[in-house]
Design an enzyme around this catalytic site. Structure first.
Site, short mmCIF file in Angstrom:
data_model
loop_
_atom_site.label_atom_id
_atom_site.label_comp_id
_atom_site.label_asym_id
_atom_site.label_seq_id
_atom_site.Cartn_x
_atom_site.Cartn_y
_atom_site.Cartn_z
CG HIS A 321 -2.10 0.98 1.07
ND1 HIS A 321 -1.86 2.32 1.37
CD2 HIS A 321 -3.07 0.77 0.55
CE1 HIS A 321 -3.14 2.88 1.06
NE2 HIS A 321 -3.95 2.07 0.63
CG ASP A 378 -8.53 -4.65 -2.74
OD1 ASP A 378 -9.55 -4.37 -2.62
OD2 ASP A 378 -7.56 -3.53 -3.26
N1 CMC Z 1 4.04 -7.73 -4.71
C1 CMC Z 1 5.56 -7.71 -4.72
N2 CMC Z 1 6.24 -6.55 -4.73
C2 CMC Z 1 5.54 -5.46 -4.37
C3 CMC Z 1 4.26 -5.15 -4.34
C4 CMC Z 1 3.36 -6.67 -4.35
N3 CMC Z 1 2.08 -6.61 -4.25
N4 CMC Z 1 4.00 -4.05 -4.04
C5 CMC Z 1 4.79 -3.41 -3.99
N5 CMC Z 1 6.13 -4.27 -4.40
C6 CMC Z 1 7.47 -3.94 -4.33
C7 CMC Z 1 7.78 -2.94 -5.60
O1 CMC Z 1 8.07 -3.99 -6.71
C8 CMC Z 1 8.81 -2.07 -5.15
O2 CMC Z 1 10.02 -2.86 -4.92
P1 CMC Z 1 11.41 -2.31 -5.21
O3 CMC Z 1 11.60 -1.39 -4.36
O4 CMC Z 1 12.47 -3.36 -5.14
O5 CMC Z 1 11.42 -1.86 -6.76
C9 CMC Z 1 8.39 -1.93 -3.82
O6 CMC Z 1 7.81 -2.98 -3.34
C10 CMC Z 1 7.62 -0.52 -3.60
O7 CMC Z 1 6.59 -0.73 -4.71
P2 CMC Z 1 5.85 0.68 -5.26
O8 CMC Z 1 5.20 0.06 -6.51
O9 CMC Z 1 6.92 1.74 -5.46
O10 CMC Z 1 4.80 0.68 -4.27
P3 CMC Z 1 3.43 2.11 -4.58
O11 CMC Z 1 3.25 2.63 -3.22
O12 CMC Z 1 3.67 2.85 -5.70
O13 CMC Z 1 2.39 1.02 -4.88
C11 CMC Z 1 0.70 -0.57 -4.83
C12 CMC Z 1 1.04 0.51 -4.02
C13 CMC Z 1 -0.96 -0.75 -3.81
C14 CMC Z 1 0.08 -0.01 -6.02
C15 CMC Z 1 1.45 -1.78 -4.83
O14 CMC Z 1 1.93 -2.32 -3.32
C16 CMC Z 1 0.75 -3.02 -5.70
O15 CMC Z 1 0.84 -2.88 -6.90
N6 CMC Z 1 0.10 -3.98 -4.93
C17 CMC Z 1 -0.48 -4.71 -5.48
C18 CMC Z 1 -2.07 -4.42 -6.06
C19 CMC Z 1 -3.03 -3.96 -4.67
O16 CMC Z 1 -2.96 -5.30 -4.02
N7 CMC Z 1 -3.60 -2.93 -4.96
C20 CMC Z 1 -4.64 -2.70 -3.73
C21 CMC Z 1 -4.01 -1.37 -3.01
S1 CMC Z 1 -5.17 -1.18 -1.69
C22 CMC Z 1 -6.64 -0.77 -2.22
C23 CMC Z 1 -6.87 0.27 -2.92
O17 CMC Z 1 -6.21 1.27 -3.23
O18 CMC Z 1 -7.64 0.08 -3.87
#
Ligand code: CMC
Length: 444
Positions: A321, A378
Site C-alpha cells: 500500500h 483487497d
Molecule cells: N508484490 C510484490 N512486490 C511489491 C508489491 C506486491 N504486491 N507491492 C509493492 N512491491 C514492491 C515493488 O516492486 C517495489 O520494489 P522495489 O523497491 O524493489 O522496486 C516496492 O515494493 C515498492 O513498491 P511501489 O510500486 O513503489 O509501491 P507503490 O506505493 O507505488 O504501490 C501498490 C502501491 C498498492 C500499487 C502496490 O503495492 C501494488 O501493486 N500492490 C498490488 C496491487 C494491490 O493489491 N492493490 C490494492 C491496493 S489497496 C486498495 C486500493 O487502493 O484500492
C-alpha cells in the site's frame, strides 16, 4: 439547510507560524508550514512558483498533499484509519453502511430524525428511470460491469438535470441519497444483464443492503431472502471501503469536480479510476490469483519466489500500500470476519487457506518485511464476497458501491472550499526542444 444536515468543516490547517527555509542558488525563501489536526506537517508551496520560478516534482504524488481535507485520517506508520475522527474498528463493530455514509458526507453521525430522513430518501430514489433500463441493451453480454456502471452513472445525470449542480445544502442530501441509492440498482441490473436474467425492481420495504442483495439474487419466480449474517458481512465490507482519503479514484473525483463538472460525471470518472488492478480491481485480481494457484496446484513458496523476481512481472495481489507501512487495519478486520462469516454460512473455502498460507510465507520473508508490504483491504475481501455469492467480476463494483459516500463527501468538500480553484498540476517538460515543421517530402 434541511433539518440540520451540517456542512463539513473546511477550515484551513493550523499554521503554527513555523516556516521552512528553501535555498536555491544561494537565495533563501521562507515557506509556511501547515499542521493538521493530528500533527501532520506540510510545507505550503502554493506561492513557490511566483516566489522562485520553480515548481516541485513528485512523480505519482507520493509526497504531495493535494488538498486539506476533514473527511478521513490515516496514519500509515501506525495502521490507523478514522472516518471524521471515528476509528474504523468502532464503526465496523457498532455502525452500519448507511449511517457511516451519512457521517462521511455530512460530517457528523446522524440523529434519529436525520437517519430516518436519509433512509427514506434512499428508498424514494431506489428506482432508475424506465428509459434508462433500455440503455443496458446496448452493452454486449461480455461487458465488464465496471464499464457498465461508469457509463450508466454518467447517463443517469441526463435524467436529473435539476440536481447536476447541487450547490445548496438543502438539495445536497437529496442528491447524495439519489446517487447512493441508484448506484446499487444499476450495479445489480448490470449483473442481471450479464447473465441474461430479468432485472429485479427494488423493494421499498427492504433496507439498503438487503435491497441490493434482493436485486442481485431474486428471480421473478424465486425470491431471495438474505440471512442476517450475509447482510452483516456486506455492511461490514461496505463500511471498510467507504473512504480512504486521497486514493487514486477519490483524487480523480476531486480533480474532475474541481472543473465544476457535476457529481454524476465526477463519480463516473472515479469508477473508471477505481477499476484498475492496482486499485479497486485488486479484489478481483486477488481471487483470480488464488484460483490460479489452486487450479495449477503450484507450490506457494515458488509462487512467492516468482512474485519477488522482478522479471516475472507478477505482484502478490492484495499486498502493499502506498500509505500503510505497518498494517492495513481494514485487512485485519476483514480477515477476522472471514472466519466468522464462512463458519456462520457453513462454507469451507480452500482459497481462504491458500490466502492465509501466502500471508504467512510473505510476512516471514525479508523481501516483504524490508519493503513494508502487508495485506491490504483487497487480500481477504474477495473471500467474503465469494461466500455471499457475488461473482468475481462484480467485486470492483462492490468496492465502488462502498466508496460512493467517500466520493460524494470529497466532491462536496471541493465545492465548499473557501478557495475553490481548478486542480491543475504542472510538469517538467522533457520532450523535443523547439523545431520547425518538416514538409512531408523531407520526412524520413
Ligand atoms: N508484490 C510484490 N512486490 C511489491 C508489491 C506486491 N504486491 N507491492 C509493492 N512491491 C514492491 C515493488 O516492486 C517495489 O520494489 P522495489 O523497491 O524493489 O522496486 C516496492 O515494493 C515498492 O513498491 P511501489 O510500486 O513503489 O509501491 P507503490 O506505493 O507505488 O504501490 C501498490 C502501491 C498498492 C500499487 C502496490 O503495492 C501494488 O501493486 N500492490 C498490488 C496491487 C494491490 O493489491 N492493490 C490494492 C491496493 S489497496 C486498495 C486500493 O487502493 O484500492
Amino acid at each position: 439547510m434541511r433539518d440540520g444536515h451540517r456542512r463539513p468543516p473546511t477550515d484551513k490547517g493550523i499554521s503554527m507560524n513555523k516556516t521552512a527555509t528553501l535555498t536555491i542558488d544561494g537565495k533563501s525563501y521562507e515557506l509556511p508550514v501547515v499542521i493538521g489536526t493530528e500533527n501532520e506537517v506540510g510545507i505550503d508551496i502554493s506561492q513557490l512558483r511566483s516566489m522562485t520560478g520553480c515548481i516541485t516534482l513528485d512523480d505519482s504524488y507520493a509526497n504531495t498533499g493535494s488538498c486539506q481535507s476533514a473527511v478521513t485520517f490515516i496514519d500509515g506508520e501506525k495502521g490507523i484509519l478514522r472516518y471524521r475522527g471515528y476509528p474504523i474498528e468502532e464503526l465496523a463493530e457498532k455502525s452500519n453502511f448507511v449511517e457511516v455514509a451519512y457521517l462521511l458526507i455530512f460530517g457528523e453521525l446522524p440523529n434519529t430524525k436525520q437517519l430516518a430522513e436519509f433512509r427514506s430518501l434512499l428508498m424514494e430514489h431506489e428506482f432508475i428511470h424506465e428509459d434508462l433500463r433500455n440503455h443496458f441493451e446496448g452493452f454486449p453480454p461480455s461487458a465488464h460491469p465496471m464499464a457498465i456502471l461508469s457509463a450508466m452513472m454518467n447517463a443517469m445525470g441526463c435524467y436529473q438535470p435539476d440536481l447536476l449542480q447541487p450547490a445548496e445544502d438543502t438539495h445536497f442530501v437529496d442528491a447524495a441519497a439519489r446517487i447512493m441509492s441508484k448506484v446499487r440498482t444499476i450495479a445489480a441490473a448490470s449483473y442481471k444483464k450479464s447473465i441474461g436474467y430479468p432485472m429485479m425492481y427494488p423493494r421499498p420495504d427492504l433496507p439498503y443492503v438487503p435491497n441490493f442483495l434482493h436485486m442481485m439474487f431474486s428471480k421473478p419466480n424465486a425470491p431471495y431472502e438474505p440471512s442476517p449474517e450475509v447482510v452483516a458481512a456486506l455492511n461490514l465490507l461496505l463500511i471498510m471501503h467507504a473512504d480512504h482519503e486521497q486514493n487514486c479514484s477519490t483524487s480523480t473525483v476531486r480533480m474532475v469536480g474541481s472543473s465544476l463538472a457535476n457529481l454524476y460525471a465526477s463519480v463516473a470518472a472515479g469508477i473508471c479510476a477505481l477499476w484498475g488492478r492496482l486499485h479497486g480491481g485488486a479484489n478481483q485480481a486477488v481471487v483470480q490469483m488464488l484460483l490460479g494457484i489452486q487450479q495449477s496446484g503450484e507450490d506457494l513458496k515458488s509462487y512467492v519466489a516468482k512474485v519477488k523476481d522482478k522479471k516475472s512481472n507478477i505482484r502478490l495481489m492484495g499486498f502493499g500500500h502506498r500509505v500503510y507501512k505497518n498494517f492495513d487495519p481494514r485487512s485485519r478486520i476483514i480477515k477476522g470476519a472471514c472466519d466468522k462469516v464462512l463458519a456462520q454460512l457453513g462454507i469451507r473455502d480452500p482459497l481462504l487457506d491458500i490466502a492465509k498460507q501466502l500471508e504467512e510465507i510473505a510476512l516471514s520473508d525479508p523481501y516483504f518485511l524490508e519493503r513494508k508490504l502487508y495485506p491490504n483491504v483487497d487480500f481477504y475481501s474477495g473471500i467474503i464476497l465469494r461466500a455471499i455469492g457475488i461473482p468475481v467480476d462484480m467485486f470492483p463494483v462492490m468496492f465502488a458501491i462502498g466508496r460512493m459516500p467517500g466520493w460524494i463527501a470529497h466532491w462536496r468538500e471541493v465545492h465548499l472550499s473557501p478557495n475553490p480553484r481548478i486542480y491543475r498540476p504542472r510538469q517538467i517538460y522533457i520532450g523535443s526542444p523547439m523545431r520547425h515543421y518538416t514538409p512531408m517530402e523531407q520526412r524520413q
